[in-house]
Scaffold this motif. Structure first.
Motif, PDB file in Angstrom:
ATOM      1  N   ARG A 156      54.377  33.890  42.205  1.00 35.20           N
ATOM      2  CA  ARG A 156      53.839  32.681  41.564  1.00 35.20           C
ATOM      3  C   ARG A 156      52.734  32.983  40.552  1.00 35.20           C
ATOM      4  O   ARG A 156      52.248  32.073  39.885  1.00 35.20           O
ATOM      5  N   LEU A 157      52.313  34.225  40.434  1.00 32.77           N
ATOM      6  CA  LEU A 157      51.227  34.556  39.509  1.00 32.77           C
ATOM      7  C   LEU A 157      51.617  34.215  38.076  1.00 32.77           C
ATOM      8  O   LEU A 157      52.745  34.484  37.646  1.00 32.77           O
ATOM      9  N   GLN A 158      50.683  33.625  37.330  1.00 33.99           N
ATOM     10  CA  GLN A 158      50.919  33.254  35.942  1.00 33.99           C
ATOM     11  C   GLN A 158      49.773  33.741  35.073  1.00 33.99           C
ATOM     12  O   GLN A 158      48.617  33.802  35.509  1.00 33.99           O
ATOM     13  N   LEU A 159      50.097  34.090  33.845  1.00 31.50           N
ATOM     14  CA  LEU A 159      49.096  34.604  32.920  1.00 31.50           C
ATOM     15  C   LEU A 159      48.184  33.497  32.423  1.00 31.50           C
ATOM     16  O   LEU A 159      48.614  32.364  32.226  1.00 31.50           O
ATOM     17  N   GLN A 160      46.899  33.854  32.231  1.00 29.81           N
ATOM     18  CA  GLN A 160      45.893  32.899  31.777  1.00 29.81           C
ATOM     19  C   GLN A 160      45.020  33.572  30.722  1.00 29.81           C
ATOM     20  O   GLN A 160      45.330  34.672  30.257  1.00 29.81           O
ATOM     21  N   TYR A 161      43.915  32.904  30.334  1.00 33.35           N
ATOM     22  CA  TYR A 161      43.036  33.421  29.294  1.00 33.35           C
ATOM     23  C   TYR A 161      41.774  34.027  29.912  1.00 33.35           C
ATOM     24  O   TYR A 161      41.283  33.556  30.937  1.00 33.35           O
ATOM     25  N   GLY A 162      41.248  35.071  29.247  1.00 27.09           N
ATOM     26  CA  GLY A 162      39.984  35.666  29.677  1.00 27.09           C
ATOM     27  C   GLY A 162      40.181  36.784  30.687  1.00 27.09           C
ATOM     28  O   GLY A 162      41.260  36.954  31.272  1.00 27.09           O
ATOM     29  N   THR A 163      39.099  37.543  30.899  1.00 26.36           N
ATOM     30  CA  THR A 163      39.123  38.627  31.891  1.00 26.36           C
ATOM     31  C   THR A 163      37.782  38.664  32.602  1.00 26.36           C
ATOM     32  O   THR A 163      36.753  38.978  31.981  1.00 26.36           O
ATOM     33  N   ALA A 164      37.769  38.340  33.882  1.00 28.34           N
ATOM     34  CA  ALA A 164      36.538  38.333  34.678  1.00 28.34           C
ATOM     35  C   ALA A 164      36.713  39.286  35.866  1.00 28.34           C
ATOM     36  O   ALA A 164      37.012  38.866  36.979  1.00 28.34           O
ATOM     37  N   VAL A 165      36.541  40.567  35.584  1.00 29.89           N
ATOM     38  CA  VAL A 165      36.708  41.577  36.640  1.00 29.89           C
ATOM     39  C   VAL A 165      35.697  41.356  37.767  1.00 29.89           C
ATOM     40  O   VAL A 165      36.018  41.456  38.944  1.00 29.89           O
ATOM     41  N   GLY A 166      34.445  41.031  37.388  1.00 30.83           N
ATOM     42  CA  GLY A 166      33.418  40.809  38.409  1.00 30.83           C
ATOM     43  C   GLY A 166      33.768  39.673  39.347  1.00 30.83           C
ATOM     44  O   GLY A 166      33.561  39.769  40.561  1.00 30.83           O
ATOM     45  N   SER A 167      34.318  38.600  38.793  1.00 34.64           N
ATOM     46  CA  SER A 167      34.728  37.471  39.642  1.00 34.64           C
ATOM     47  C   SER A 167      35.828  37.893  40.597  1.00 34.64           C
ATOM     48  O   SER A 167      35.882  37.448  41.753  1.00 34.64           O
ATOM     49  N   GLY A 168      36.741  38.745  40.123  1.00 35.75           N
ATOM     50  CA  GLY A 168      37.807  39.226  41.000  1.00 35.75           C
ATOM     51  C   GLY A 168      37.266  39.990  42.187  1.00 35.75           C
ATOM     52  O   GLY A 168      37.746  39.840  43.315  1.00 35.75           O
ATOM     53  N   ILE A 169      36.231  40.804  41.957  1.00 34.52           N
ATOM     54  CA  ILE A 169      35.617  41.551  43.059  1.00 34.52           C
ATOM     55  C   ILE A 169      34.921  40.605  44.032  1.00 34.52           C
ATOM     56  O   ILE A 169      35.037  40.747  45.260  1.00 34.52           O
ATOM     57  N   LEU A 170      34.200  39.611  43.497  1.00 37.29           N
ATOM     58  CA  LEU A 170      33.471  38.681  44.362  1.00 37.29           C
ATOM     59  C   LEU A 170      34.400  37.858  45.239  1.00 37.29           C
ATOM     60  O   LEU A 170      34.145  37.673  46.436  1.00 37.29           O
ATOM     61  N   VAL A 171      35.481  37.333  44.656  1.00 36.58           N
ATOM     62  CA  VAL A 171      36.420  36.536  45.462  1.00 36.58           C
ATOM     63  C   VAL A 171      37.096  37.422  46.510  1.00 36.58           C
ATOM     64  O   VAL A 171      37.351  36.982  47.631  1.00 36.58           O
ATOM     65  N   SER A 172      37.350  38.668  46.180  1.00 44.58           N
ATOM     66  CA  SER A 172      37.919  39.603  47.158  1.00 44.58           C
ATOM     67  C   SER A 172      36.942  39.841  48.303  1.00 44.58           C
ATOM     68  O   SER A 172      37.335  39.875  49.479  1.00 44.58           O
ATOM     69  N   LEU A 173      35.651  40.001  47.971  1.00 43.73           N
ATOM     70  CA  LEU A 173      34.642  40.164  49.013  1.00 43.73           C
ATOM     71  C   LEU A 173      34.544  38.924  49.893  1.00 43.73           C
ATOM     72  O   LEU A 173      34.355  39.009  51.108  1.00 43.73           O
ATOM     73  N   LYS A 174      34.671  37.754  49.262  1.00 39.99           N
ATOM     74  CA  LYS A 174      34.624  36.498  50.014  1.00 39.99           C
ATOM     75  C   LYS A 174      35.766  36.411  51.010  1.00 39.99           C
ATOM     76  O   LYS A 174      35.605  35.859  52.109  1.00 39.99           O
ATOM     77  N   ALA A 175      36.927  36.981  50.649  1.00 43.16           N
ATOM     78  CA  ALA A 175      38.063  36.984  51.574  1.00 43.16           C
ATOM     79  C   ALA A 175      37.789  37.882  52.778  1.00 43.16           C
ATOM     80  O   ALA A 175      38.256  37.611  53.886  1.00 43.16           O
ATOM     81  N   ILE A 176      37.011  38.949  52.563  1.00 38.08           N
ATOM     82  CA  ILE A 176      36.691  39.867  53.660  1.00 38.08           C
ATOM     83  C   ILE A 176      35.533  39.339  54.497  1.00 38.08           C
ATOM     84  O   ILE A 176      35.548  39.427  55.727  1.00 38.08           O
ATOM     85  N   PHE A 177      34.537  38.757  53.815  1.00 35.80           N
ATOM     86  CA  PHE A 177      33.354  38.204  54.501  1.00 35.80           C
ATOM     87  C   PHE A 177      33.247  36.721  54.156  1.00 35.80           C
ATOM     88  O   PHE A 177      32.525  36.351  53.218  1.00 35.80           O
ATOM     89  N   PRO A 178      33.949  35.855  54.868  1.00 34.25           N
ATOM     90  CA  PRO A 178      33.968  34.420  54.533  1.00 34.25           C
ATOM     91  C   PRO A 178      32.595  33.763  54.536  1.00 34.25           C
ATOM     92  O   PRO A 178      32.389  32.765  53.836  1.00 34.25           O
ATOM     93  N   ASP A 179      31.646  34.295  55.310  1.00 38.62           N
ATOM     94  CA  ASP A 179      30.322  33.666  55.406  1.00 38.62           C
ATOM     95  C   ASP A 179      29.387  34.090  54.279  1.00 38.62           C
ATOM     96  O   ASP A 179      28.302  33.526  54.140  1.00 38.62           O
ATOM     97  N   ALA A 180      29.788  35.063  53.492  1.00 36.54           N
ATOM     98  CA  ALA A 180      28.929  35.523  52.398  1.00 36.54           C
ATOM     99  C   ALA A 180      28.912  34.495  51.274  1.00 36.54           C
ATOM    100  O   ALA A 180      29.906  33.814  51.019  1.00 36.54           O
ATOM    101  N   GLU A 181      27.760  34.366  50.611  1.00 38.96           N
ATOM    102  CA  GLU A 181      27.614  33.404  49.514  1.00 38.96           C
ATOM    103  C   GLU A 181      27.288  34.156  48.225  1.00 38.96           C
ATOM    104  O   GLU A 181      26.344  34.936  48.176  1.00 38.96           O
ATOM    105  N   PHE A 182      28.094  33.917  47.187  1.00 37.97           N
ATOM    106  CA  PHE A 182      27.866  34.522  45.883  1.00 37.97           C
ATOM    107  C   PHE A 182      27.854  33.431  44.822  1.00 37.97           C
ATOM    108  O   PHE A 182      28.530  32.417  44.962  1.00 37.97           O
ATOM    109  N   ASP A 183      27.093  33.675  43.762  1.00 38.66           N
ATOM    110  CA  ASP A 183      27.057  32.743  42.651  1.00 38.66           C
ATOM    111  C   ASP A 183      27.970  33.276  41.545  1.00 38.66           C
ATOM    112  O   ASP A 183      27.607  34.173  40.793  1.00 38.66           O
ATOM    113  N   LEU A 184      29.174  32.715  41.449  1.00 40.19           N
ATOM    114  CA  LEU A 184      30.166  33.195  40.487  1.00 40.19           C
ATOM    115  C   LEU A 184      29.785  32.876  39.051  1.00 40.19           C
ATOM    116  O   LEU A 184      30.359  33.445  38.117  1.00 40.19           O
ATOM    117  N   THR A 185      28.840  31.974  38.846  1.00 39.26           N
ATOM    118  CA  THR A 185      28.465  31.580  37.487  1.00 39.26           C
ATOM    119  C   THR A 185      27.310  32.404  36.942  1.00 39.26           C
ATOM    120  O   THR A 185      26.934  32.240  35.787  1.00 39.26           O
TER     121      THR A 185
END
Length: 352
Positions: A156-185
């Motif tokens: 189901r993956l679809q192409l989009q605009y932009g590249t946010a490598v840092g956001s990809g790492i943060l969301v991955s960390l959130k999947a491993i540590f659900p209680d962790a809080e990060f500011d994606l902005t």
């Protein structure tokens, strides 16, 4: 190899003293034997095999004693051990530059094919999650052992605009540590978010102080339950700075394995009436993997990409880590001492 208590290696000086003591005992026994028989008679009575039997038990005991002294110094060595990773997060770049066809048929199609093959090769008890990132990052599939759900999510993956490598790492960390809080902005995602500040303020009014970060940083690469595999083909254009997000992963001990896809010199991609030049930022990917004690891989072709994902199976399933080997040295020493005693009893009816 190194030793945690190297100062105790001085005890090894006792070994030559034991050898000298043993030689002195042999000379004393020889003198006593010569009082009752001539030297020629003694030599004739002792064959070469008997001489070997005479010296083998003491030699084994000497080796056992040496092993025990080394064990006391607490040796540490880098050994190969099965890893305990039970959660794998696949972070996939779905930016528009993945349309480039320098990797046949396209970067995106090659990535999807390699990821699916990787998923099918995972052990049944390994939970695999899927994160996609372009201008933002999204958790497409929470870590699961259901391979059909995961493969459907990949499709189901679809192409989009932009590249946010840092956001990809943060969301991955959130999947491993659900209680962790990060500011994606924020460019500094490790700072306390406004929601955390409000929560901390409420807790303070209730008489309880809530720390902004209620965890203690651990050694990079030390978290043995999960790892992140991140694939991208370009530069970060938006979102948190990737290396700073990698620091957050390192503080939690999570390794990030990075894969650079495409050509370093880049390619002009045209789609929907616009064109862009995309090139691979290898330096950032290498730094991300270095900070987290992971590893960087470059894939210039679809074959390279498939080979990398296959190699990741073996690299992640087996890892090299520094481990104290005191128990091993002690066990070997005990076996040598026991063997020495048994041979002495068998051949001479005495223990040494």
């Amino acid at each position: 190899m190194r030793f945690l208590w190297p100062e105790l290696l001085w005890t090894l000086l006792a070994l030559p003293l034991l050898v000298l003591f043993y030689i002195a005992i042999l000379r004393r026994r020889k003198k006593m034997a010569m009082q009752y028989a001539g030297l020629a008679t003694v030599k004739a009575a002792m064959s070469q095999g008997q001489r070997l039997r005479q010296h083998l038990p003491p030699l084994l005991f000497l080796l056992a004693f040496a092993g025990m002294l080394l064990a006391v110094a607490r040796p540490v060595a880098v050994v190969t051990l099965p890893s305990q990773y039970k959660t794998m997060i696949l972070a996939i770049d779905v930016s528009g530059s993945m349309r480039a066809n320098d990797v046949k048929p396209t970067r995106f199609d090659a990535a999807i094919s390699a990821v699916k093959a990787f998923v099918n090769q995972q052990p049944g008890d390994t939970r695999v999650g899927l994160v996609s990132f372009a201008g933002t990052a999204s958790m497409i599939q929470l870590p699961t052992t259901n391979r059909e759900d995961l493969l459907d999510a990949v499709s189901r993956l679809q192409l989009q605009y932009g590249t946010a490598v840092g956001s990809g790492i943060l969301v991955s960390l959130k999947a491993i540590f659900p209680d962790a809080e990060f500011d994606l902005t924020s460019a500094d995602p490790g700072r306390i978010s406004s929601r955390d500040q409000r929560s901390s303020s409420l807790d303070s009014r209730a008489g309880r102080e809530k720390p902004a970060r209620d965890f203690k940083p651990v050694a990079p690469g030390s978290y043995a339950n999960a790892a992140i595999i991140l694939l991208t083909d370009g530069h970060t254009t938006t979102g948190p700075e990737p290396v700073k997000t990698a620091q957050l992963a390192a503080e939690r001990g999570v390794k990030v394995y990075t894969i650079g896809l495409g050509t370093v010199e880049g390619q002009i991609v045209t789609a929907d009436g616009w064109s862009m030049h995309t090139s691979l930022d290898e330096d950032a990917l290498k730094e991300i993997s270095s900070v987290t004690k992971g590893e960087y891989f470059y894939a210039g072709t679809a074959e390279d990409l498939n080979r990398i994902y296959k190699s990741l199976n073996s690299r992640i399933a087996i890892e090299r880590k520094e481990t104290e080997t005191t128990a091993l040295f002690a066990a070997v020493a005990a076996c040598l001492a026991l063997l020495s005693a048994l041979l002495s009893l068998l051949w001479f009816n005495r223990v040494l």
